[in-house]
Design a protein around this motif. Structure first.
Motif, PDB file in Angstrom:
ATOM      1  N   GLN A  49      22.011  51.107  44.766  1.00 18.10           N
ATOM      2  CA  GLN A  49      20.575  50.793  44.727  1.00 18.10           C
ATOM      3  C   GLN A  49      20.375  49.287  44.712  1.00 18.10           C
ATOM      4  O   GLN A  49      21.023  48.570  43.966  1.00 18.10           O
ATOM      5  N   THR A  50      19.474  48.831  45.581  1.00 24.66           N
ATOM      6  CA  THR A  50      19.144  47.411  45.619  1.00 24.66           C
ATOM      7  C   THR A  50      17.716  47.216  45.154  1.00 24.66           C
ATOM      8  O   THR A  50      16.870  48.117  45.251  1.00 24.66           O
ATOM      9  N   PHE A  51      17.429  46.024  44.637  1.00 23.75           N
ATOM     10  CA  PHE A  51      16.078  45.700  44.171  1.00 23.75           C
ATOM     11  C   PHE A  51      15.486  44.623  45.071  1.00 23.75           C
ATOM     12  O   PHE A  51      16.214  43.754  45.577  1.00 23.75           O
ATOM     13  N   PRO A  52      14.197  44.637  45.302  1.00 22.88           N
ATOM     14  CA  PRO A  52      13.230  45.567  44.714  1.00 22.88           C
ATOM     15  C   PRO A  52      13.248  46.934  45.384  1.00 22.88           C
ATOM     16  O   PRO A  52      13.582  47.037  46.557  1.00 22.88           O
ATOM     17  N   ILE A  53      12.878  47.961  44.633  1.00 21.44           N
ATOM     18  CA  ILE A  53      12.749  49.308  45.171  1.00 21.44           C
ATOM     19  C   ILE A  53      11.457  49.392  45.952  1.00 21.44           C
ATOM     20  O   ILE A  53      10.413  48.937  45.495  1.00 21.44           O
ATOM     21  N   ARG A  54      11.484  49.973  47.126  1.00 21.63           N
ATOM     22  CA  ARG A  54      10.315  50.070  47.991  1.00 21.63           C
ATOM     23  C   ARG A  54       9.665  51.439  47.829  1.00 21.63           C
ATOM     24  O   ARG A  54      10.316  52.469  47.947  1.00 21.63           O
ATOM     25  N   LEU A  55       8.374  51.446  47.517  1.00 26.24           N
ATOM     26  CA  LEU A  55       7.642  52.686  47.274  1.00 26.24           C
ATOM     27  C   LEU A  55       6.803  53.056  48.483  1.00 26.24           C
ATOM     28  O   LEU A  55       6.161  52.197  49.106  1.00 26.24           O
ATOM     29  N   GLY A  56       6.758  54.342  48.782  1.00 32.98           N
ATOM     30  CA  GLY A  56       5.953  54.822  49.885  1.00 32.98           C
ATOM     31  C   GLY A  56       4.467  54.866  49.540  1.00 32.98           C
ATOM     32  O   GLY A  56       4.065  54.703  48.383  1.00 32.98           O
ATOM     33  N   ALA A  57       3.631  55.116  50.541  1.00 32.61           N
ATOM     34  CA  ALA A  57       2.185  55.095  50.370  1.00 32.61           C
ATOM     35  C   ALA A  57       1.718  56.127  49.345  1.00 32.61           C
ATOM     36  O   ALA A  57       0.843  55.855  48.516  1.00 32.61           O
ATOM     37  N   ALA A  58       2.309  57.332  49.379  1.00 32.44           N
ATOM     38  CA  ALA A  58       1.891  58.387  48.448  1.00 32.44           C
ATOM     39  C   ALA A  58       2.194  57.984  47.012  1.00 32.44           C
ATOM     40  O   ALA A  58       1.374  58.188  46.106  1.00 32.44           O
ATOM     41  N   ALA A  59       3.374  57.415  46.798  1.00 32.57           N
ATOM     42  CA  ALA A  59       3.758  56.991  45.453  1.00 32.57           C
ATOM     43  C   ALA A  59       2.859  55.859  44.970  1.00 32.57           C
ATOM     44  O   ALA A  59       2.445  55.827  43.796  1.00 32.57           O
ATOM     45  N   VAL A  60       2.533  54.939  45.872  1.00 34.51           N
ATOM     46  CA  VAL A  60       1.658  53.822  45.500  1.00 34.51           C
ATOM     47  C   VAL A  60       0.276  54.332  45.113  1.00 34.51           C
ATOM     48  O   VAL A  60      -0.317  53.893  44.114  1.00 34.51           O
ATOM     49  N   PHE A  61      -0.258  55.266  45.905  1.00 35.64           N
ATOM     50  CA  PHE A  61      -1.579  55.798  45.606  1.00 35.64           C
ATOM     51  C   PHE A  61      -1.596  56.523  44.259  1.00 35.64           C
ATOM     52  O   PHE A  61      -2.520  56.347  43.453  1.00 35.64           O
ATOM     53  N   LEU A  62      -0.556  57.324  43.999  1.00 33.47           N
ATOM     54  CA  LEU A  62      -0.481  58.034  42.733  1.00 33.47           C
ATOM     55  C   LEU A  62      -0.386  57.053  41.566  1.00 33.47           C
ATOM     56  O   LEU A  62      -1.048  57.232  40.533  1.00 33.47           O
ATOM     57  N   LEU A  63       0.408  56.015  41.725  1.00 31.01           N
ATOM     58  CA  LEU A  63       0.512  55.004  40.673  1.00 31.01           C
ATOM     59  C   LEU A  63      -0.816  54.282  40.456  1.00 31.01           C
ATOM     60  O   LEU A  63      -1.193  53.980  39.319  1.00 31.01           O
ATOM     61  N   ALA A  64      -1.539  54.027  41.538  1.00 30.32           N
ATOM     62  CA  ALA A  64      -2.841  53.354  41.423  1.00 30.32           C
ATOM     63  C   ALA A  64      -3.801  54.201  40.595  1.00 30.32           C
ATOM     64  O   ALA A  64      -4.528  53.682  39.738  1.00 30.32           O
ATOM     65  N   VAL A  65      -3.782  55.514  40.816  1.00 29.74           N
ATOM     66  CA  VAL A  65      -4.656  56.416  40.057  1.00 29.74           C
ATOM     67  C   VAL A  65      -4.263  56.425  38.584  1.00 29.74           C
ATOM     68  O   VAL A  65      -5.109  56.293  37.686  1.00 29.74           O
ATOM     69  N   LEU A  66      -2.958  56.561  38.317  1.00 32.57           N
ATOM     70  CA  LEU A  66      -2.488  56.632  36.939  1.00 32.57           C
ATOM     71  C   LEU A  66      -2.732  55.313  36.193  1.00 32.57           C
ATOM     72  O   LEU A  66      -3.168  55.306  35.037  1.00 32.57           O
ATOM     73  N   LEU A  67      -2.439  54.218  36.853  1.00 35.20           N
ATOM     74  CA  LEU A  67      -2.638  52.918  36.201  1.00 35.20           C
ATOM     75  C   LEU A  67      -4.122  52.623  35.972  1.00 35.20           C
ATOM     76  O   LEU A  67      -4.504  52.053  34.940  1.00 35.20           O
TER      77      LEU A  67
ATOM     78  N   LEU B 190       9.493  46.951  41.695  1.00 33.71           N
ATOM     79  CA  LEU B 190       8.952  48.080  42.455  1.00 33.71           C
ATOM     80  C   LEU B 190       7.840  47.577  43.360  1.00 33.71           C
ATOM     81  O   LEU B 190       6.787  47.146  42.890  1.00 33.71           O
ATOM     82  N   ARG B 191       8.105  47.639  44.673  1.00 32.30           N
ATOM     83  CA  ARG B 191       7.124  47.107  45.619  1.00 32.30           C
ATOM     84  C   ARG B 191       6.836  48.123  46.718  1.00 32.30           C
ATOM     85  O   ARG B 191       7.551  49.108  46.864  1.00 32.30           O
ATOM     86  N   CYS B 192       5.785  47.836  47.474  1.00 35.20           N
ATOM     87  CA  CYS B 192       5.404  48.728  48.563  1.00 35.20           C
ATOM     88  C   CYS B 192       6.358  48.562  49.741  1.00 35.20           C
ATOM     89  O   CYS B 192       6.903  47.478  49.973  1.00 35.20           O
ATOM     90  N   LYS B 193       6.523  49.646  50.491  1.00 34.71           N
ATOM     91  CA  LYS B 193       7.338  49.574  51.700  1.00 34.71           C
ATOM     92  C   LYS B 193       6.677  48.706  52.749  1.00 34.71           C
ATOM     93  O   LYS B 193       5.456  48.624  52.826  1.00 34.71           O
ATOM     94  N   VAL B 194       7.490  48.050  53.538  1.00 31.20           N
ATOM     95  CA  VAL B 194       7.015  47.235  54.646  1.00 31.20           C
ATOM     96  C   VAL B 194       7.429  47.913  55.935  1.00 31.20           C
ATOM     97  O   VAL B 194       8.601  48.309  56.093  1.00 31.20           O
ATOM     98  N   GLU B 195       6.448  48.102  56.831  1.00 31.82           N
ATOM     99  CA  GLU B 195       6.759  48.768  58.088  1.00 31.82           C
ATOM    100  C   GLU B 195       7.725  47.923  58.917  1.00 31.82           C
ATOM    101  O   GLU B 195       7.619  46.710  58.971  1.00 31.82           O
ATOM    102  N   GLU B 196       8.666  48.619  59.519  1.00 32.16           N
ATOM    103  CA  GLU B 196       9.645  47.950  60.408  1.00 32.16           C
ATOM    104  C   GLU B 196       9.330  48.294  61.866  1.00 32.16           C
ATOM    105  O   GLU B 196       8.943  49.428  62.172  1.00 32.16           O
ATOM    106  N   PRO B 197       9.486  47.405  62.793  1.00 32.54           N
ATOM    107  CA  PRO B 197       9.829  45.994  62.565  1.00 32.54           C
ATOM    108  C   PRO B 197       8.648  45.238  61.951  1.00 32.54           C
ATOM    109  O   PRO B 197       7.505  45.518  62.258  1.00 32.54           O
ATOM    110  N   TYR B 198       8.945  44.310  61.078  1.00 28.09           N
ATOM    111  CA  TYR B 198       7.926  43.575  60.332  1.00 28.09           C
ATOM    112  C   TYR B 198       7.219  42.574  61.238  1.00 28.09           C
ATOM    113  O   TYR B 198       7.858  41.824  61.971  1.00 28.09           O
ATOM    114  N   SER B 199       5.878  42.572  61.158  1.00 26.79           N
ATOM    115  CA  SER B 199       5.055  41.626  61.909  1.00 26.79           C
ATOM    116  C   SER B 199       4.075  41.003  60.941  1.00 26.79           C
ATOM    117  O   SER B 199       3.182  41.707  60.430  1.00 26.79           O
TER     118      SER B 199
END
Length: 632
Positions: free
Chosen positions: A4-22, A146-155
């Motif tokens: 496992q490498t850091f930072p961990i990249r979170l998908g959109a669903a996980a980010v949205f759920l965390l936003a609601v909980l936080l 813990l950060r959001c995923k970045v779409e590849e290729p990155y622009s």
């Protein structure tokens, strides 16, 4: 196994759920920070589940907006938590030291807040503040790993386009909700509160995030078109007469709750023996009395708005295109009659046998410059009729205040607001079994109208007795005294003006441009001088006797009229301007204007010079409310 490498990249669903909980956690923390117990708030939320959504939604949308910008839900939550909970702590402190919650308009008063901190004995909630800082640090730490995923290729260009679009969309939804759902007074007032008139209690019970958001659209003060701050500042700094040059006469102003001369209407058949207002009628005939009617801001309500108009010379109805509460729009030191008399070395006081928090009077009168402020809790020997403090006992307190000032070698300026004849006018207002004298009228009244009128007129009799007592008391004094006595608004006499309609009294509060419109806002006033004051002031030659409509003026002119009569209007450029405006436009009521020849017209039909005078009133008022630095 892949390491496992850091930072961990979170998908959109996980980010949205965390936003609601936080967001939910931040909302709970903000509620926990309030003065009342969290369990009490949550109990109310169980009874009204919609409050859960209304409190959490602005927090959640703020988190979502910042998540798009930062591309990090934890950083977004940290900033939101610091802002929301910081405001919540400020709200707790403000309620504890000033009995008033934090409003969005307070955000523009950071300078005033900084200077005011040292004037209060503040108990900072250090433990709660520490919890807020600790949680913020935890969120920042989590955001590093813990950060959001970045779409590849990155622009970078596409990435910023998505971030800005997402943030703008979330912020737009929040703005739309603030201007619609959260702006709804009907929704806000639909939730039960133990005391809907006590704003701190409402904030505590409905939740700080919801109430704070709701008040983004309340108590507004509109910036007039063409406002120029430097021009207004020049008006305000114009040369004035030196303070302390006018004759020193005591001034007592009494604004009596719902006081009117309604019983003078032809529908009533009272004679001399049963006249409900014998003292008013007799005083009007006194050679030292100037009498007429003031046109107040509201129909059948709005006591504090009349106080504001009389004491400041500004007009509540000109502050905003929407309905506002003038005292709730005040949040800084203002010019007023108190400051004019204070500059002349007077002892200034305000008396009101009600609660200090109502209409935020405790704070507003301090901002207006009153030296001594007394409410029911401070008053001894008040007598009550039913649950209402009587006008008679308040008259005794005015006399005591006057005598104390004289004994101390002081000259008194006093403003008193009574409460006895406050609505509702129900048969049990003064206790079960109280017998009211029958209403003397030629009109056929329903039982409901009969009750409303008999209860109201009983209070009017007591108000008139208060006027008579003060008149006789000050007439016997060697000290010079000017007494002003007036009503704050007409009484509320049933839905759709029930009693007024049955009496045949023509009132049209929603139809501007007519006599019936102005009459809907009229209450009587008398300004009387005892013999000592009349001699000191050359009362019989007072120019105010022949100005305007022979006595009909807007409430905003009453203060300048008192200043003119007592010889000190030239000490204030503002009140001198109001004196000149009164002679040109004696009544200004929304879009209806009465000219000096008593004819009615509209604002649009005024001459360019008259419109310029009226525009100055609005621009100068805005300057005073927003910018003028009032120095003690």
């Amino acid at each position: 196994m892949k390491k496992q490498t850091f930072p961990i990249r979170l998908g959109a669903a996980a980010v949205f759920l965390l936003a609601v909980l936080l967001s939910g956690a931040i909302t709970l923390l903000a509620l926990w920070l309030q003065p009342n117990a969290l369990r009490t708030v949550l109990a109310g939320f169980r009874a009204s589940p919609m409050l859960i959504v209304l409190n959490a939604l602005p927090v959640g949308l703020t988190v979502l907006t910042l998540t798009f910008l930062f591309r990090n839900v934890f950083f977004a939550a940290a900033v939101t938590e610091l802002a929301v909970c910081g405001l919540s702590i400020a709200n707790r402190i403000k309620i504890e030291v000033r009995d008033e919650p934090v409003f969005p308009r307070d955000l523009g008063l950071l300078k005033e807040v900084g200077s005011a901190v040292g004037t209060y004995d503040i108990r900072f909630p250090w433990a709660q503040a520490g919890a807020v800082v600790f949680l913020c640090a935890v969120l920042v730490l989590l955001g590093l790993f813990l950060r959001c995923k970045v779409e590849e290729p990155y622009s970078p260009r596409r990435d910023w386009a998505i971030r800005l679009a997402g943030a703008a969309g979330s912020a737009s939804v929040l703005t739309a909700l603030v201007l619609t759902v959260y702006a709804s007074n009907d929704l806000y007032n639909s939730f039960p509160a133990s005391n809907p008139y006590y704003v701190p209690s409402v904030f505590n019970e409905l939740g700080f995030p919801y109430c704070f958001t709701h008040h983004f659209t309340t108590y507004t003060v509109d910036k007039p078109a063409g406002f120029d701050r430097r021009e207004a500042e020049a008006w305000d700094s114009a040369d004035a007469a030196p303070a302390g040059q006018a004759p020193r006469v005591h001034v007592v102003m009494v604004m009596d709750e719902a006081f009117s001369d309604l019983t003078d209407d032809p529908a009533f058949t009272y004679g001399e023996d049963d006249d409900p207002l014998p003292n008013l009628h007799a005083l009007r005939q006194d050679p030292n009395c100037i009498a007429g009617h003031i046109v107040v801001p509201g129909f059948a309500g709005g006591t504090a708005n009349t106080e504001f108009d009389v004491l400041t010379g500004m007009q509540t109805n000109a502050l905003s295109a929407t309905t506002t509460s003038a005292f709730r729009a005040v949040n800084r030191d203002l010019d007023s009659l108190y400051r004019v008399f204070d500059a002349d070395g007077y002892h200034t006081s305000f008396l009101h046998p009600g609660d200090a928090w109502f209409y935020n009077r405790e704070n507003v009168y301090r901002w207006l410059g009153a030296e001594e402020i007394e409410f029911a809790a401070d008053m001894k020997d008040l007598t009550y009729k039913g649950r209402w403090a009587t006008d008679e006992s308040l008259a005794a307190l005015i006399e005591e205040t006057f005598e104390t000032a004289v004994q101390n070698g002081e000259t008194l300026f006093n403003y008193t607001t009574t409460i006895q004849n406050h609505m509702s006018y129900t048969a049990d207002k003064y206790g079960a079994g109280y017998v009211f004298p029958p209403v003397q009228t030629s009109a056929e009244l329903s039982d409901a109208a009969q009750t409303l009128l008999s209860v109201y007129i009983e209070g009017a009799r007591d108000a008139d007795a208060m006027l008579g007592r003060l008149w006789r008391y000050f007439a016997a004094q060697d000290e010079p005294v000017v007494l002003a006595f007036f009503g704050d608004h007409l009484p509320y006499l049933g839905d759709d003006r029930l009693a007024y309609r049955e009496l045949g009294v023509a009132l049209s509060p929603q139809e501007p441009g007519t006599e019936a419109f102005l009459r809907s806002y009229e209450t009587p006033y008398v300004i009387w001088a005892n013999d000592a004051a009349a001699q000191a002031l050359n009362w019989n030659t007072a120019p105010v006797r022949c100005c305007g409509d022979g006595g009909r003026i807007s409430a905003c002119y009453l203060g300048s009229t008192v200043l003119e009569l007592t010889g000190r209007v030239q000490e204030s450029p503002w009140f001198q301007y109001l004196t000149d405006l009164r002679r040109e436009l004696p009544v200004i009521q929304k879009d209806t204007v009465m000219l000096s020849d008593r004819s009615l017209t509209s604002v649009e039909a005024l001459t360019p010079d008259q419109q310029a005078l009226l525009e100055r009133l609005r621009c100068w008022s805005y300057y005073k409310l927003k910018y003028k630095d009032v120095t003690e």
